[in-house]
Design a protein around this motif. Sequence first.
Motif, PDB file in Angstrom:
ATOM      1  N   THR A  34       4.725 -10.456   3.325  1.00 51.03           N
ATOM      2  CA  THR A  34       4.619  -9.404   3.778  1.00 51.03           C
ATOM      3  C   THR A  34       3.221  -9.725   3.681  1.00 51.03           C
ATOM      4  O   THR A  34       2.591  -9.053   2.872  1.00 51.03           O
ATOM      5  N   THR A  84       0.796  -3.565   6.417  1.00 52.70           N
ATOM      6  CA  THR A  84       1.822  -3.827   5.874  1.00 52.70           C
ATOM      7  C   THR A  84       2.634  -2.708   5.990  1.00 52.70           C
ATOM      8  O   THR A  84       3.595  -2.790   6.402  1.00 52.70           O
ATOM      9  N   THR A  93       6.812  -3.299   7.431  1.00 52.70           N
ATOM     10  CA  THR A  93       7.751  -3.704   6.136  1.00 52.70           C
ATOM     11  C   THR A  93       8.682  -2.598   6.162  1.00 52.70           C
ATOM     12  O   THR A  93       9.574  -3.168   6.636  1.00 52.70           O
TER      13      THR A  93
END
Length: 278
Positions: free
Chosen positions: A16, A23, A27
């Motif tokens: 990440t 992010t 993710t």
Amino acid sequence: MLAKEALPQPNFFYGTAWKEERTAILTEIAIKTGFRIIDTANQRRHYFEIGVGQALANVYGAGIVKREDLFLQTKYTYQRGQDHRLPYDPKASLSTQVAQSLKSSLEHLHTDYIDSFVLHGPASGYGWTDADSEVWEAMKKERDAGRTRFLGVSNVSLEHLEQMISVQKEIPAFVQNRCYAQLGWDREVRAFCQKHNIIYQGFSLLTANVGVLRHPFVHKLATQFNVTPMQIVFSFAREVGMLPMTGTSDAEHMKQDLESLKLTLPKDAVLTIESLAG
Ligand SMILES: NC(=O)c1ccc[n+]([C@@H]2O[C@H](COP(=O)([O-])OP(=O)(O)OC[C@H]3O[C@@H](n4cnc5c(N)ncnc54)[C@H](OP(=O)(O)O)[C@@H]3O)[C@@H](O)[C@H]2O)c1
């Protein structure tokens, strides 16, 4: 001893780093695409751990996965690897910093335990120091208190590891290193890991190896198996025993990276790639 097979499948890390405000969404997409092993760090300079936590809250809320389906890894980073956004009091002892850093990671990730806690890098590039031993002892305390299941070290040389095991009773479950083909894909450290049953996590497999991705042999194999050169590299990494990591920000590449695990390269091709630049 921890075997790769004991980790959630597929055996592929989603990294990440460097995703900033994307992010959370990236993710979340990675988990929806099938990644179950997630790497982050409590180092705001390169990672946005709170964003990882937002993604986790979203996928739990949507019933896509539960906490126990995932393997979450984060890191303690010395002050010199951080910017001003520190997850600990820089005046506190290293042991206290480790505890504060992990406490803050658990808050960011909405959990009361992580699966792997990693020392982001030793204090010195030239060997294992007393500072590293203090940090490692503090990390062991966190593990013994149940706040992490396993411990690891990152950005280490063979020298670091040999010195570490000469002074520490306990060796890491994981080593996470940048893997340059020019250095035999970190051959010496990988051999050490194999000997000591340490799982080797390889990162920057693509970005550190642009020459390999362009190499005619890799292109020939990619054509033969109808895959991309990047998939050949990830497949190779798995076949030589690494737990590969990808840092993609592209949903299609996420799928391709996971697909690469299905590809089995001929043994002689693996040997050729291993010696391409090293
Ligand atoms: N311990 C440490 O000090 C440390 C340091 C660096 C990284 N890491 C960890 O390792 C993770 C991965 O590192 P990294 O970002 O250097 O790895 P990487 O996967 O080698 O590099 C990512 C690059 O590869 C491209 N890529 C990935 N899959 C692809 C595919 N199938 N086809 C074409 N391009 C592809 C990405 O482009 P697209 O985005 O366009 O797909 C991106 O430009 C990080 O996120 C972090 O978690 C740890």
